[in-house]
Design a protein around this motif. Structure first.
Motif, PDB file in Angstrom:
ATOM      1  N   ALA A  36       4.097   8.561   4.788  1.00 53.67           N
ATOM      2  CA  ALA A  36       4.072   7.806   6.049  1.00 53.67           C
ATOM      3  C   ALA A  36       5.426   7.156   6.284  1.00 53.67           C
ATOM      4  O   ALA A  36       5.619   5.955   6.073  1.00 53.67           O
ATOM      5  CB  ALA A  36       2.961   6.768   6.005  1.00 53.67           C
ATOM      6  N   LEU A  37       6.377   7.981   6.684  1.00 57.77           N
ATOM      7  CA  LEU A  37       7.743   7.506   6.928  1.00 57.77           C
ATOM      8  C   LEU A  37       8.241   8.141   8.219  1.00 57.77           C
ATOM      9  O   LEU A  37       7.661   9.125   8.682  1.00 57.77           O
ATOM     10  CB  LEU A  37       8.665   7.927   5.786  1.00 57.77           C
ATOM     11  CG  LEU A  37       8.326   7.401   4.386  1.00 57.77           C
ATOM     12  CD1 LEU A  37       9.120   8.172   3.338  1.00 57.77           C
ATOM     13  CD2 LEU A  37       8.618   5.904   4.276  1.00 57.77           C
ATOM     14  N   TYR A  38       9.310   7.593   8.761  1.00 53.53           N
ATOM     15  CA  TYR A  38       9.907   8.194   9.963  1.00 53.53           C
ATOM     16  C   TYR A  38      11.022   9.149   9.529  1.00 53.53           C
ATOM     17  O   TYR A  38      12.069   8.708   9.045  1.00 53.53           O
ATOM     18  CB  TYR A  38      10.433   7.104  10.891  1.00 53.53           C
ATOM     19  CG  TYR A  38       9.315   6.231  11.421  1.00 53.53           C
ATOM     20  CD1 TYR A  38       8.438   6.729  12.384  1.00 53.53           C
ATOM     21  CD2 TYR A  38       9.097   4.948  10.939  1.00 53.53           C
ATOM     22  CE1 TYR A  38       7.385   5.949  12.850  1.00 53.53           C
ATOM     23  CE2 TYR A  38       8.054   4.171  11.401  1.00 53.53           C
ATOM     24  CZ  TYR A  38       7.198   4.680  12.357  1.00 53.53           C
ATOM     25  OH  TYR A  38       6.157   3.916  12.819  1.00 53.53           O
ATOM     26  N   ASN A  76       8.395   6.817  -0.231  1.00 54.04           N
ATOM     27  CA  ASN A  76       7.066   6.388   0.231  1.00 54.04           C
ATOM     28  C   ASN A  76       6.560   5.224  -0.626  1.00 54.04           C
ATOM     29  O   ASN A  76       5.949   4.283  -0.108  1.00 54.04           O
ATOM     30  CB  ASN A  76       6.105   7.582   0.122  1.00 54.04           C
ATOM     31  CG  ASN A  76       4.930   7.474   1.064  1.00 54.04           C
ATOM     32  OD1 ASN A  76       5.077   6.956   2.178  1.00 54.04           O
ATOM     33  ND2 ASN A  76       3.780   7.942   0.652  1.00 54.04           N
ATOM     34  N   ILE A  77       6.841   5.300  -1.924  1.00 54.79           N
ATOM     35  CA  ILE A  77       6.431   4.206  -2.820  1.00 54.79           C
ATOM     36  C   ILE A  77       7.368   3.008  -2.634  1.00 54.79           C
ATOM     37  O   ILE A  77       6.929   1.862  -2.521  1.00 54.79           O
ATOM     38  CB  ILE A  77       6.443   4.670  -4.294  1.00 54.79           C
ATOM     39  CG1 ILE A  77       5.442   5.820  -4.491  1.00 54.79           C
ATOM     40  CG2 ILE A  77       6.112   3.509  -5.238  1.00 54.79           C
ATOM     41  CD1 ILE A  77       5.536   6.507  -5.840  1.00 54.79           C
ATOM     42  N   VAL A 121       0.850  -1.196   0.000  1.00 50.19           N
ATOM     43  CA  VAL A 121       0.000   0.000   0.000  1.00 50.19           C
ATOM     44  C   VAL A 121       0.886   1.247   0.000  1.00 50.19           C
ATOM     45  O   VAL A 121       1.773   1.384   0.843  1.00 50.19           O
ATOM     46  CB  VAL A 121      -0.942   0.026   1.230  1.00 50.19           C
ATOM     47  CG1 VAL A 121      -1.840   1.256   1.176  1.00 50.19           C
ATOM     48  CG2 VAL A 121      -1.780  -1.236   1.297  1.00 50.19           C
ATOM     49  N   VAL A 122       0.630   2.132  -0.952  1.00 48.21           N
ATOM     50  CA  VAL A 122       1.316   3.432  -0.954  1.00 48.21           C
ATOM     51  C   VAL A 122       0.298   4.463  -0.478  1.00 48.21           C
ATOM     52  O   VAL A 122      -0.619   4.824  -1.210  1.00 48.21           O
ATOM     53  CB  VAL A 122       1.804   3.804  -2.372  1.00 48.21           C
ATOM     54  CG1 VAL A 122       2.526   5.155  -2.344  1.00 48.21           C
ATOM     55  CG2 VAL A 122       2.715   2.720  -2.921  1.00 48.21           C
ATOM     56  N   PRO A 123       0.428   4.914   0.776  1.00 50.10           N
ATOM     57  CA  PRO A 123      -0.571   5.855   1.284  1.00 50.10           C
ATOM     58  C   PRO A 123      -0.409   7.245   0.678  1.00 50.10           C
ATOM     59  O   PRO A 123       0.664   7.589   0.172  1.00 50.10           O
ATOM     60  CB  PRO A 123      -0.303   5.884   2.787  1.00 50.10           C
ATOM     61  CG  PRO A 123       1.085   5.408   2.961  1.00 50.10           C
ATOM     62  CD  PRO A 123       1.442   4.576   1.782  1.00 50.10           C
ATOM     63  N   GLU A 127       0.701  11.531  11.612  1.00 48.93           N
ATOM     64  CA  GLU A 127       1.598  11.552  10.460  1.00 48.93           C
ATOM     65  C   GLU A 127       1.346  10.413   9.484  1.00 48.93           C
ATOM     66  O   GLU A 127       1.993  10.333   8.447  1.00 48.93           O
ATOM     67  CB  GLU A 127       3.049  11.546  10.948  1.00 48.93           C
ATOM     68  CG  GLU A 127       3.435  12.900  11.521  1.00 48.93           C
ATOM     69  CD  GLU A 127       4.701  12.852  12.335  1.00 48.93           C
ATOM     70  OE1 GLU A 127       5.437  11.862  12.219  1.00 48.93           O
ATOM     71  OE2 GLU A 127       4.932  13.803  13.090  1.00 48.93           O
ATOM     72  N   GLY A 128       0.421   9.534   9.815  1.00 46.15           N
ATOM     73  CA  GLY A 128       0.037   8.477   8.869  1.00 46.15           C
ATOM     74  C   GLY A 128       0.816   7.187   9.014  1.00 46.15           C
ATOM     75  O   GLY A 128       0.501   6.198   8.351  1.00 46.15           O
ATOM     76  N   THR A 129       1.850   7.179   9.846  1.00 53.19           N
ATOM     77  CA  THR A 129       2.637   5.937   9.973  1.00 53.19           C
ATOM     78  C   THR A 129       1.845   4.852  10.696  1.00 53.19           C
ATOM     79  O   THR A 129       2.038   3.673  10.442  1.00 53.19           O
ATOM     80  CB  THR A 129       3.977   6.197  10.700  1.00 53.19           C
ATOM     81  OG1 THR A 129       3.730   6.987  11.856  1.00 53.19           O
ATOM     82  CG2 THR A 129       4.963   6.905   9.823  1.00 53.19           C
ATOM     83  N   LEU A 130       0.928   5.271  11.588  1.00 56.83           N
ATOM     84  CA  LEU A 130       0.105   4.273  12.296  1.00 56.83           C
ATOM     85  C   LEU A 130      -0.754   3.511  11.278  1.00 56.83           C
ATOM     86  O   LEU A 130      -0.859   2.284  11.328  1.00 56.83           O
ATOM     87  CB  LEU A 130      -0.771   4.959  13.344  1.00 56.83           C
ATOM     88  CG  LEU A 130      -1.664   4.018  14.131  1.00 56.83           C
ATOM     89  CD1 LEU A 130      -0.851   3.098  15.015  1.00 56.83           C
ATOM     90  CD2 LEU A 130      -2.663   4.785  14.984  1.00 56.83           C
ATOM     91  N   TYR A 154      -1.476  -1.566   7.767  1.00 54.92           N
ATOM     92  CA  TYR A 154      -1.517  -2.280   6.489  1.00 54.92           C
ATOM     93  C   TYR A 154      -0.694  -3.565   6.546  1.00 54.92           C
ATOM     94  O   TYR A 154      -0.896  -4.476   5.764  1.00 54.92           O
ATOM     95  CB  TYR A 154      -0.950  -1.404   5.364  1.00 54.92           C
ATOM     96  CG  TYR A 154      -1.802  -0.208   4.979  1.00 54.92           C
ATOM     97  CD1 TYR A 154      -3.173  -0.337   4.788  1.00 54.92           C
ATOM     98  CD2 TYR A 154      -1.228   1.039   4.771  1.00 54.92           C
ATOM     99  CE1 TYR A 154      -3.949   0.751   4.423  1.00 54.92           C
ATOM    100  CE2 TYR A 154      -1.999   2.136   4.405  1.00 54.92           C
ATOM    101  CZ  TYR A 154      -3.357   1.991   4.234  1.00 54.92           C
ATOM    102  OH  TYR A 154      -4.117   3.069   3.867  1.00 54.92           O
ATOM    103  N   GLU A 183      -0.436  10.104   2.277  1.00 53.58           N
ATOM    104  CA  GLU A 183       0.491  10.924   3.049  1.00 53.58           C
ATOM    105  C   GLU A 183       1.880  10.289   3.063  1.00 53.58           C
ATOM    106  O   GLU A 183       2.008   9.101   2.799  1.00 53.58           O
ATOM    107  CB  GLU A 183      -0.015  11.127   4.489  1.00 53.58           C
ATOM    108  CG  GLU A 183      -0.213   9.864   5.270  1.00 53.58           C
ATOM    109  CD  GLU A 183      -1.603   9.257   5.082  1.00 53.58           C
ATOM    110  OE1 GLU A 183      -2.055   8.576   5.999  1.00 53.58           O
ATOM    111  OE2 GLU A 183      -2.217   9.432   4.008  1.00 53.58           O
ATOM    112  N   ARG A 224      -0.119   3.135   8.172  1.00 51.95           N
ATOM    113  CA  ARG A 224       0.749   2.288   7.360  1.00 51.95           C
ATOM    114  C   ARG A 224       1.124   1.013   8.125  1.00 51.95           C
ATOM    115  O   ARG A 224       1.258  -0.055   7.535  1.00 51.95           O
ATOM    116  CB  ARG A 224       2.008   3.066   6.972  1.00 51.95           C
ATOM    117  CG  ARG A 224       2.857   2.334   5.995  1.00 51.95           C
ATOM    118  CD  ARG A 224       3.885   3.202   5.302  1.00 51.95           C
ATOM    119  NE  ARG A 224       4.189   2.616   4.009  1.00 51.95           N
ATOM    120  CZ  ARG A 224       4.750   3.267   3.017  1.00 51.95           C
ATOM    121  NH1 ARG A 224       5.047   4.536   3.131  1.00 51.95           N
ATOM    122  NH2 ARG A 224       5.003   2.663   1.884  1.00 51.95           N
TER     123      ARG A 224
END
Lengths: 307, 421
Positions: A84-86, A142-143, A78-80, B250-253, B258, A82, B255
Motif C-alpha cells: 500500500a504505497l504510491y 511497506n514495513i 499497521v503493515v498491510p 491498491e490498498g492505500t485507502l 489506519y 498488500e 492504509r
C-alpha cells in the motif's frame, strides 16, 4: 497491552467472528494463524479501528478503541498485506507522507525516514520511485512506512509474501530487532517457520473462533499428535518387515517402509535401529516427522494453512 | 478460427462497459442530436422563435400591427415594455425586440418610412436571421393591411422622380398604379407566396445590435474556448475522482484509514486536489486562448476568475461524486462518458444552445456546462458586471451544484467506499 473481549461480527447474516477473546502482553510477539476466511483480517481490522464490531470490545493500552480511536491508532503501526504505497512517489516521499499522517513533525520525519531507510537497506534508493523497486524492496518500504511514528504496537499482516530470500532475511532481522526493543507485535502469516521462529504465543483461529492458544510448546503438548519415524528398507523380506512392525505398539507397514509412531522420537530411534538390525533388515533411509505447527494446525482445523 | 471469434463475441457480450460504449452511448448521442437538429419529437408543433414587441407609438394602428405580428408563423411574440425587453436581451434571456417607434401611425397614414427597429443580441444572430425570414414579409404587408399603400407607393415614386420631367413622372405614376394593382392582387390570391411587396417595404426594419460583438472577443472564440474547456475539465475531474477507487483497489485507502484521522478527510483531500487541478486547468486553457488566439481577458480578470473557481468547484464535485457513487473504475468510466457527453451536448459545449429546440434549451439548465458557459459569456461577451444579478445567479447555481454533489459524495463515500475498503 491488547485485550480482545468477546468480539462478534457478521456480514449479511454470515458470522465472521463468533465471540473471540484473547489478550496480548506488552512486548509480546503474538501470532494469529488461520486459513483464509477464518476471521484474521476481520479481527485485525477491528483491532485497527477501521471496522466496528457488532459487539465486544478492544482495549489498547487501557483505552477502548471505540471511544478513543484517534489515541489508540496513534499507538499502532499497521503493515498491510498488500503493497500500500504510491508507486509514483519516491521512497522518501512515501515515508514523509505516511509518517505525516501520524502527526510526526517534518524535522523528526526527516530523521526517522533516514533511520528506517538505513534499517531496511534502501537509503541509496531513497530518491527512486517505488514503482521501480523489486517486490522485496517494496515489501521493505511497506514495513518501514508503518514504523515512522514509533508505534508501541505493530500489526503485521503477511509481511513476507512473495519476496526474495535476501529481503526476507533482512525483514526477519528488523522484526527481531523491533521485538528485542520491546515492541508488541501481532503477526499473521502462512509460513509456519516464521510463526515458530518469532512468536512467543500463537492463537489459531478458524470459523471465527480461537480454537487453540499458547506457546508452541504448549500447543504441542496439548495436541494428541505423535511424532513419526519413517524407515525405508533395502531388499527386505516382507515377512521380516511384518514381524518388525508387529513388535512396535503403534506402526504401519507400507511396501518397504514402516512408519513408527512415538511420543518422543529421540528415545524411540535407537530401539527402531537396533530392532531392524536384529531382524537383518537393511535400512536405506530414515525420515523423522516431528510435531510442528503445521501438523498441529492440520489436526486442529482439518485444513492446510494455505487452504 | 470460428471458435476464437465466438470466444471474443462471448467476452464482448459479458463486458458491460464495451456494450455501453458500443451501443448505449452512440444511441444516446444519436437521439440527442436527432432532437437537436433532426426535428425529432416535434410532432406537428413547430419550434417557435421568441420575439418581444415594444410598442412605443401606442396608437390604434400600432396596436393593430402588434396583433398582426402576433400571428406570425413560427414566432412566439409577446408585448413587453422596452426597458424590460432590452434588459432581457442584455442578460441573454431573449434574443430580440421589435420596437415600434413613435410616429408609426403617422408614417402609415402619409406613406412615410415605417419606424420599426429590431434590436438584437449578435450572439444569437442565427436565431434572429430565422426570425427575419418570417418578419420581413409580414412587415411588407402592413401598409396593405393597415395603411394607404397606394399613397405610400406614390410618395416614394415622387421622391425617386422629383428631378424628372413631367412626362416621365406621369409615365412612372401610371406604371406605379399598375404595379400596385398587381401586388394587391397577388397578396389577395396567395397569401403564402413570398410577398412581392417586401421588395418595397420589408427592408425598412432597422436592424440594431443591442449586444454587439466587441472588437476584442469573437463570439465563436468564446464558445470554442468555454465549451471545450468545461467539457474537457469534466473528463479530467472524473480521472481525479477515479483515483479514489484506484486507492481502494491498491490498498492505500485502507492504509489511510489506519491513520489517526477522520476518514472523511480522505474525501475532502480529494475534493481540494480536484479543485486546485481544475482551477489550474481552466486558467491554462484561457491563457492559451489569450496568447494564441487573442482572446481578450485582461479587462475581465476578476469575473473570469470567479467563473473559473465556481466552474472548478461544480465540476470537481461532479467527478468526486461520480467516483463515490460508482463501485468500480469500469462503472465510473462508462457512466462518466455517457453523462459528460450528454451534458456537453445539451449544455452548449458541443454546439451553441440557440441551435437547439426550445425543449432542449430548457433541458440545458440541468447541465453544469450551461451555467458555466453562460457565466463565461456574461463576462467575456455581454460584459456584465460581476455584481449583476444575472452573472451572480449563474455563479450561485454553479456553487449550489458543487455543494449538492459534494454533500452526496460524502454520503456515498461513507456508504460505498468506506464499506468496500
Amino acid at each position: 497491552m491488547i485485550e480482545i473481549k468477546n468480539l462478534r461480527k457478521s456480514y449479511n447474516g454470515h458470522a465472521a467472528l463468533k465471540g473471540i477473546s484473547f489478550a496480548i502482553q506488552k512486548g509480546e510477539f503474538y501470532g494469529l494463524l488461520g486459513p483464509n476466511g477464518a476471521g484474521k483480517t476481520t479481527t485485525i481490522s477491528i483491532m485497527s479501528s477501521i471496522l466496528k464490531p457488532d459487539s465486544g470490545e478492544v482495549i489498547i493500552d487501557g483505552m477502548n478503541i471505540d471511544t478513543h480511536p484517534g489515541q489508540a491508532k496513534q499507538l499502532i503501526g499497521v503493515v498491510p498485506q498488500e503493497i500500500a504505497l504510491y508507486g509514483d512517489l519516491t521512497a522518501s516521499e512515501n515515508l514523509h507522507f505516511w509518517g505525516g499522517l501520524y502527526g510526526v513533525s517534518s524535522s523528526e520525519l526527516k530523521k526517522r525516514s533516514e533511520e528506517v531507510l538505513h534499517l531496511f537497506g534502501l537509503y541509496d534508493r531513497r530518491n527512486d520511485n517505488v514503482k521501480t523497486y523489486s517486490g522485496g524492496m517494496k515489501r521493505r518500504i511497506n514495513i518501514a512506512a508503518a514504523l515512522l511514528h514509533q508505534p508501541k504496537i505493530l500489526f503485521m499482516d503477511e509481511p513476507t509474501v512473495g519476496i526474495d530470500p535476501q529481503s526476507r532475511n533482512l525483514i526477519f532481522e528488523v522484526i527481531e530487532k523491533l521485538h528485542k526493543e520491546g515492541m508488541t507485535i501481532v503477526y499473521t502469516t502462512h509460513y509456519m517457520e516464521e510463526a515458530e521462529r518469532f512468536c512467543d504465543r500463537i492463537g489459531i483461529i478458524d470459523n471465527g473462533q480461537i480454537i487453540a492458544e499458547g506457546t508452541l510448546k504448549e500447543l504441542k503438548s496439548n495436541s494428541a499428535l505423535k511424532e513419526v519415524v519413517v524407515v525405508t528398507y533395502d531388499h527386505a523380506d516382507e515377512s521380516k518387515l511384518k514381524e518388525l512392525s508387529a513388535q512396535w505398539p503403534d506402526s504401519n507397514l507400507s511396501e518397504n517402509k514402516i512408519s513408527f509412531y512415538a511420543a518422543d522420537v529421540q528415545s524411540a530411534l535407537s530401539g527402531i535401529i537396533s530392532g531392524s538390525g536384529q531382524m537383518g533388515a537393511d535400512i536405506s533411509n530414515i525420515e523423522i516427522q516431528r510435531t510442528n505447527l503445521e501438523t498441529i494446525f492440520l489436526s486442529l482445523t482439518g485444513k492446510q494453512l494455505r487452504d | 478460427m470460428i471458435r476464437l471469434a465466438l470466444k471474443d463475441l462471448k467476452l464482448f457480450l459479458k463486458d458491460r462497459r464495451s456494450m455501453l460504449m458500443t451501443f448505449a452511448i452512440p444511441i444516446a448521442l444519436i437521439s440527442l442530436f436527432a432532437f437537436a437538429f433532426g426535428g425529432v419529437g416535434k410532432g406537428n408543433e413547430e419550434t417557435k422563435i421568441s420575439m418581444q414587441i415594444s410598442d412605443l407609438d401606442n396608437t390604434t394602428l400600432s396596436k393593430d400591427a402588434v396583433n398582426i405580428f402576433t400571428t406570425l408563423k413560427n414566432v412566439d411574440a409577446k408585448v413587453v415594455p422596452i426597458e424590460s425587453a432590452q434588459d432581457a436581451i442584455k442578460k441573454g434571456k431573449e434574443s430580440n425586440v421589435l420596437v415600434i417607434h413613435k410616429g408609426f401611425a403617422d408614417s402609415l397614414a402619409d406613406g412615410g418610412e415605417l419606424p420599426l427597429e429590431l434590436q438584437y443580441d449578435e450572439a444569437k444572430e442565427i436565431e434572429v436571421g430565422l426570425l427575419q425570414q418570417s418578419l420581413i414579409p409580414k412587415v411588407a404587408t402592413i401598409p396593405f393591411s393597415l395603411g394607404n399603400p397606394k399613397a405610400m407607393m406614390a410618395s416614394r415614386f415622387e421622391k425617386m422622380t422629383e428631378n424628372s420631367s413631367p412626362e416621365l413622372k406621369e409615365n412612372i405614376q401610371h406604371q406605379s398604379d399598375n404595379l400596385f394593382e398587381t401586388l394587391s392582387k397577388g397578396i389577395a390570391e396567395n397569401s403564402t407566396t413570398q410577398d412581392p411587396s417586401s421588395a418595397f417595404f420589408g427592408n425598412e426594419v432597422k436592424m440594431t445590435k443591442l449586444v454587439a460583438a466587441k472588437k476584442d472577443n469573437g463570439l465563436g472564440l468564446i464558445q470554442a474556448v468555454a465549451g471545450t474547456a468545461v467539457m474537457m475539465l469534466l473528463f479530467s475531474v472524473v480521472g481525479i475522482g477515479m483515483s479514489l477507487l484506484e486507492e481502494k483497489q491498491e490498498g492505500t485507502l485502507k492504509r489511510l484509514l489506519y491513520a489517526p484521522m477522520n476518514p472523511l478527510k480522505i474525501l475532502f483531500g480529494k475534493m481540494i486536489s480536484a479543485n486546485i487541478i481544475s482551477i489550474i486547468q481552466l486558467i491554462v486553457m484561457f491563457l492559451f486562448a489569450a496568447l494564441v488566439f487573442g482572446l481578450e481577458i485582461n479587462n475581465h480578470i476578476t469575473g473570469l476568475l470567479i467563473t473559473i473557481i465556481a466552474t472548478a468547484f461544480a465540476c470537481s464535485a461532479f467527478g468526486v461524486f461520480l467516483a463515490s457513487f460508482a463501485k468500480t473504475r469500469q462503472q465510473v468510466q462508462g457512466l462518466s462518458t455517457l453523462i459528460i457527453l450528454v451534458m456537453s451536448a445539451i449544455g452548449g459545449s458541443m454546439i451553441p444552445i440557440f441551435f437547439m429546440p426550445s425543449l432542449m434549451q430548457k433541458a440545458a439548465v440541468l447541465s453544469v456546462n450551461y451555467w458555466s458557459i453562460q457565466g463565461f459569456f456574461d463576462i467575456l461577451w455581454r460584459n456584465l458586471s460581476i455584481f449583476s444579478t444575472t452573472f451572480l445567479s449563474r455563479i450561485l447555481v454553479l456553487v449550489l451544484i458543487g455543494v449538492i454533489l459534494n454533500t452526496l459524495a460524502v454520503f456515498m463515500f461513507r456508504r460505498n467506499i468506506l464499506k468496500m475498503s
